[in-house]
Design a protein around this motif. Structure first.
Motif, PDB file in Angstrom:
ATOM      1  N   GLY A  75      83.366  54.254 -51.057  1.00  0.00           N
ATOM      2  CA  GLY A  75      83.267  54.458 -49.749  1.00  0.00           C
ATOM      3  C   GLY A  75      82.139  55.430 -49.375  1.00  0.00           C
ATOM      4  N   ARG A  76      81.184  55.439 -50.636  1.00  0.00           N
ATOM      5  CA  ARG A  76      79.943  56.402 -50.330  1.00  0.00           C
ATOM      6  C   ARG A  76      78.845  55.845 -50.483  1.00  0.00           C
ATOM      7  NH1 ARG A  76      81.118  61.662 -51.316  1.00  0.00           N
ATOM      8  NH2 ARG A  76      83.582  62.172 -51.862  1.00  0.00           N
ATOM      9  N   CYS A  77      77.635  56.147 -49.798  1.00  0.00           N
ATOM     10  CA  CYS A  77      76.300  55.565 -49.942  1.00  0.00           C
ATOM     11  C   CYS A  77      75.720  55.360 -51.380  1.00  0.00           C
ATOM     12  CB  CYS A  77      75.179  56.502 -49.152  1.00  0.00           C
ATOM     13  SG  CYS A  77      73.443  55.947 -49.233  1.00  0.00           S
ATOM     14  N   ALA A  78      75.370  54.386 -51.906  1.00  0.00           N
ATOM     15  CA  ALA A  78      74.966  54.342 -53.411  1.00  0.00           C
ATOM     16  C   ALA A  78      73.685  55.111 -53.358  1.00  0.00           C
ATOM     17  CB  ALA A  78      74.539  52.828 -53.563  1.00  0.00           C
ATOM     18  N   ILE A  79      72.950  55.453 -52.561  1.00  0.00           N
ATOM     19  CA  ILE A  79      71.497  56.442 -52.639  1.00  0.00           C
ATOM     20  C   ILE A  79      72.104  57.809 -52.554  1.00  0.00           C
ATOM     21  CG2 ILE A  79      69.270  56.923 -52.042  1.00  0.00           C
ATOM     22  CD1 ILE A  79      69.099  54.073 -51.192  1.00  0.00           C
ATOM     23  N   CYS A  80      72.703  58.227 -51.458  1.00  0.00           N
ATOM     24  CA  CYS A  80      72.801  59.681 -51.500  1.00  0.00           C
ATOM     25  C   CYS A  80      74.305  60.285 -51.400  1.00  0.00           C
ATOM     26  CB  CYS A  80      72.489  60.260 -50.027  1.00  0.00           C
ATOM     27  SG  CYS A  80      73.348  59.609 -48.677  1.00  0.00           S
ATOM     28  N   ASN A  81      75.114  59.387 -51.738  1.00  0.00           N
ATOM     29  CA  ASN A  81      76.528  59.622 -51.960  1.00  0.00           C
ATOM     30  C   ASN A  81      77.199  60.021 -50.890  1.00  0.00           C
ATOM     31  OD1 ASN A  81      78.584  59.367 -54.261  1.00  0.00           O
ATOM     32  ND2 ASN A  81      78.633  61.573 -54.432  1.00  0.00           N
TER      33      ASN A  81
ATOM     34  N   TYR B  10      79.895  60.345 -47.983  1.00  0.00           N
ATOM     35  CA  TYR B  10      81.103  59.720 -47.691  1.00  0.00           C
ATOM     36  C   TYR B  10      81.070  59.110 -46.246  1.00  0.00           C
ATOM     37  CZ  TYR B  10      86.033  59.146 -47.981  1.00  0.00           C
ATOM     38  OH  TYR B  10      87.230  58.134 -48.071  1.00  0.00           O
ATOM     39  N   LEU B  11      81.240  57.860 -46.421  1.00  0.00           N
ATOM     40  CA  LEU B  11      81.015  56.833 -45.209  1.00  0.00           C
ATOM     41  C   LEU B  11      82.183  56.583 -44.229  1.00  0.00           C
ATOM     42  CD1 LEU B  11      78.549  54.799 -46.969  1.00  0.00           C
ATOM     43  CD2 LEU B  11      77.965  56.618 -45.449  1.00  0.00           C
ATOM     44  N   LEU B  12      83.548  57.072 -44.638  1.00  0.00           N
ATOM     45  CA  LEU B  12      84.503  56.672 -43.806  1.00  0.00           C
ATOM     46  C   LEU B  12      84.987  58.014 -43.200  1.00  0.00           C
ATOM     47  CD1 LEU B  12      86.108  54.073 -43.637  1.00  0.00           C
ATOM     48  CD2 LEU B  12      87.937  55.039 -45.124  1.00  0.00           C
ATOM     49  N   GLU B  13      84.442  58.344 -41.968  1.00  0.00           N
ATOM     50  CA  GLU B  13      84.541  59.470 -41.043  1.00  0.00           C
ATOM     51  C   GLU B  13      85.873  59.106 -40.346  1.00  0.00           C
ATOM     52  OE1 GLU B  13      83.310  62.011 -41.719  1.00  0.00           O
ATOM     53  OE2 GLU B  13      81.708  61.656 -42.817  1.00  0.00           O
TER      54      GLU B  13
ATOM     55  N   VAL C  76      85.738  55.861 -36.954  1.00  0.00           N
ATOM     56  CA  VAL C  76      84.649  55.044 -36.999  1.00  0.00           C
ATOM     57  C   VAL C  76      84.225  55.014 -38.452  1.00  0.00           C
ATOM     58  CG1 VAL C  76      82.889  56.586 -36.019  1.00  0.00           C
ATOM     59  CG2 VAL C  76      82.453  54.377 -36.056  1.00  0.00           C
ATOM     60  N   ASN C  77      83.473  54.189 -39.138  1.00  0.00           N
ATOM     61  CA  ASN C  77      82.970  54.299 -40.461  1.00  0.00           C
ATOM     62  C   ASN C  77      81.846  53.939 -40.271  1.00  0.00           C
ATOM     63  OD1 ASN C  77      82.106  51.578 -41.493  1.00  0.00           O
ATOM     64  ND2 ASN C  77      84.289  51.216 -41.482  1.00  0.00           N
ATOM     65  N   ILE C  78      80.860  54.715 -41.005  1.00  0.00           N
ATOM     66  CA  ILE C  78      79.363  54.673 -40.601  1.00  0.00           C
ATOM     67  C   ILE C  78      78.650  54.201 -41.857  1.00  0.00           C
ATOM     68  CG2 ILE C  78      79.338  56.564 -39.188  1.00  0.00           C
ATOM     69  CD1 ILE C  78      78.763  58.401 -41.420  1.00  0.00           C
ATOM     70  N   GLY C  79      79.352  53.369 -42.683  1.00  0.00           N
ATOM     71  CA  GLY C  79      78.773  52.607 -44.048  1.00  0.00           C
ATOM     72  C   GLY C  79      78.208  51.390 -43.609  1.00  0.00           C
TER      73      GLY C  79
ATOM     74  N   VAL D 226      74.677  46.263 -50.990  1.00  0.00           N
ATOM     75  CA  VAL D 226      74.903  47.653 -51.431  1.00  0.00           C
ATOM     76  C   VAL D 226      75.414  48.373 -50.304  1.00  0.00           C
ATOM     77  CG1 VAL D 226      72.386  47.875 -51.258  1.00  0.00           C
ATOM     78  CG2 VAL D 226      73.578  49.378 -52.627  1.00  0.00           C
ATOM     79  N   LEU D 227      76.400  49.148 -50.462  1.00  0.00           N
ATOM     80  CA  LEU D 227      76.925  50.003 -49.197  1.00  0.00           C
ATOM     81  C   LEU D 227      76.073  51.448 -49.239  1.00  0.00           C
ATOM     82  CD1 LEU D 227      79.330  50.141 -47.558  1.00  0.00           C
ATOM     83  CD2 LEU D 227      80.134  51.881 -49.049  1.00  0.00           C
TER      84      LEU D 227
END
Ligand SMILES: [Zn+2]
Ligand SMILES: [Zn+2]
Length: 404
Positions: A38-44, A46-49, A54-57, A90-91
């Protein structure tokens, strides 16, 4: 739950391309989200707010979804039917998705680089989530109380240390304000101004700060503690005494050696320790000198600690006392064993001893472990001495068979 990623079709659709992008299958979506934690592969990030429902991934394509010119990295040789496959996704957070798809930056964000981010991130998530509850440790930090010395340790740094030293996952539970156990001794005034008040206040702060820890241990959800501390020796011995030895702990100290580090060295020399009796008296009065990080001579002792008293000393066998005596964890273990052998010996030779006057020049790990190892029923009380303006004076007494 609204998924902003679905809008990507609209954003990226080229008016001149007739075919609309085929959807990513539910199976591939699930796999990508789980593998990415559930995290960005570049900045880590957390994308499930959960707060906003809403999820922002965003599920970004490594090789663009179409071969059309405007599809980022779309000209790479990957069959069209594999482009919506999880291996080509890639997420990312919205910001990083935008960056990696920016035409001017495509030279930097190549297929190889994105695959590299994806693999490194997904492997890290896999590894970290492989840890079981037993691999967790509660971080305890105690700093302050030494004038002119400021040593701090951030949560993030503590997390890295327990991970690389012990493969443990640092826990900073909610109930402790997510900071773990922090004993802040900076508010202590200068001991030279008010000697007794300094130690009494220190003891109070430690007792109060340890309440949530003791509660957690009692309830069984704290199984291991990692202790990071640097303050005056009597306070660290007292901390160890209050922590006790009911649950396993790792004690970390800041090594000064060539490079400052909190990590124990596996290659530094393993020191051994011995004890000997420096003076005898026909009574059960005992003074115990610990010359580890520095040498304490009989001349340094006040009269009440050396006249008509049995004096014992613990010191290293193969080297002179020095600040780097404990670079290796095994040296600390050897000291603890010698110290307990000495206490056991005293139980036989000085049965009537009710109080040991302790004069320590010792590293952090020795201080905490001395306190932890005191057996409340069996051992005599220990009055800890510390130096003030060149003179050793009494500070804190532990194991005085207090009611607690
Ligand atoms: Zn990001
Ligand atoms: Zn994209």
């Amino acid at each position: 739950m609204k998924n902003t990623n679905d809008n990507e079709d609209l954003i990226e659709t080229d008016n001149y391309v007739v075919n609309k992008r085929p959807p990513i299958s539910p199976e591939d979506r699930l796999k990508l989200w789980v593998r990415s934690g559930g995290r960005c592969a570049i900045c880590n990030k957390y994308l499930l707010e959960l707060n906003y429902d809403v999820n922002i991934g965003e599920m970004a394509h490594i090789v663009g979804w179409s071969t059309a010119k405007r599809s980022p990295r779309g000209d790479a040789p990957l069959p069209a039917e594999q482009r919506n496959n999880v291996d080509n996704l890639v997420l990312l957070c919205a910001e990083h998705h935008k960056i990696v798809d920016t035409p001017e930056l495509l030279k930097e964000f190549t297929v190889e680089r994105l695959i590299g981010h994806k693999i490194a991130h997904e492997q890290r998530v896999y590894h970290l989530t492989d840890m079981k509850a037993d691999d967790s440790t509660v971080v305890l930090r105690m700093f302050g109380g030494i004038r002119g010395l400021s040593v701090e340790l951030s949560k993030e740094h503590a997390r890295q240390i327990v991970f690389s030293d012990a493969g443990k996952f640092a826990l900073f539970p909610d109930s402790f304000d997510k900071h773990g156990i922090e004993i802040d001794l900076h508010q202590l005034l200068d001991p030279e101004d008010s000697w007794d008040a300094y130690w009494q206040m220190g003891v109070k702060l430690i007792d109060k700060s340890l309440q949530p820890l003791n509660e957690g241990i009692k309830q069984g959800h704290i199984r291991h503690v990692s202790v990071f501390t640097l303050t005056r020796i009597p306070l660290m011995i007292y901390l160890g005494y209050q922590l006790g030895d009911k649950i396993p702990m790792t004690i970390y100290q800041k090594h000064r050696g060539k490079t400052e580090t909190w990590l124990w060295s596996a290659t530094a020399p393993v020191e051994k320790f011995e004890y000997r009796q420096l003076a005898s008296a026909g009574n059960d009065k005992v003074t115990l000198i610990l010359s580890l990080s520095g040498s304490i001579g009989l001349d340094d002792l006040p009269a009440e600690l050396k006249e008509g008293t049995n004096i014992f000393e613990v010191r290293p066998v193969d080297t002179i006392p020095n600040r780097d005596i404990f670079l290796n964890k095994l040296s600390a273990q050897n000291f603890t064993k010698t110290f307990h052998d000495l206490l056991s010996g005293l139980e036989i030779t000085h049965k009537g001893c009710r109080q040991i006057d302790l004069v320590p020049a010792i590293p952090v790990a020795a201080a905490v472990s001395i306190g932890r190892g005191v057996m409340r029923q069996a051992h005599p009380a220990i009055m800890i001495y510390d130096r003030s303006a060149g003179i050793y004076k009494p500070t804190i007494k532990i194991n005085g068979h207090e009611t607690n």
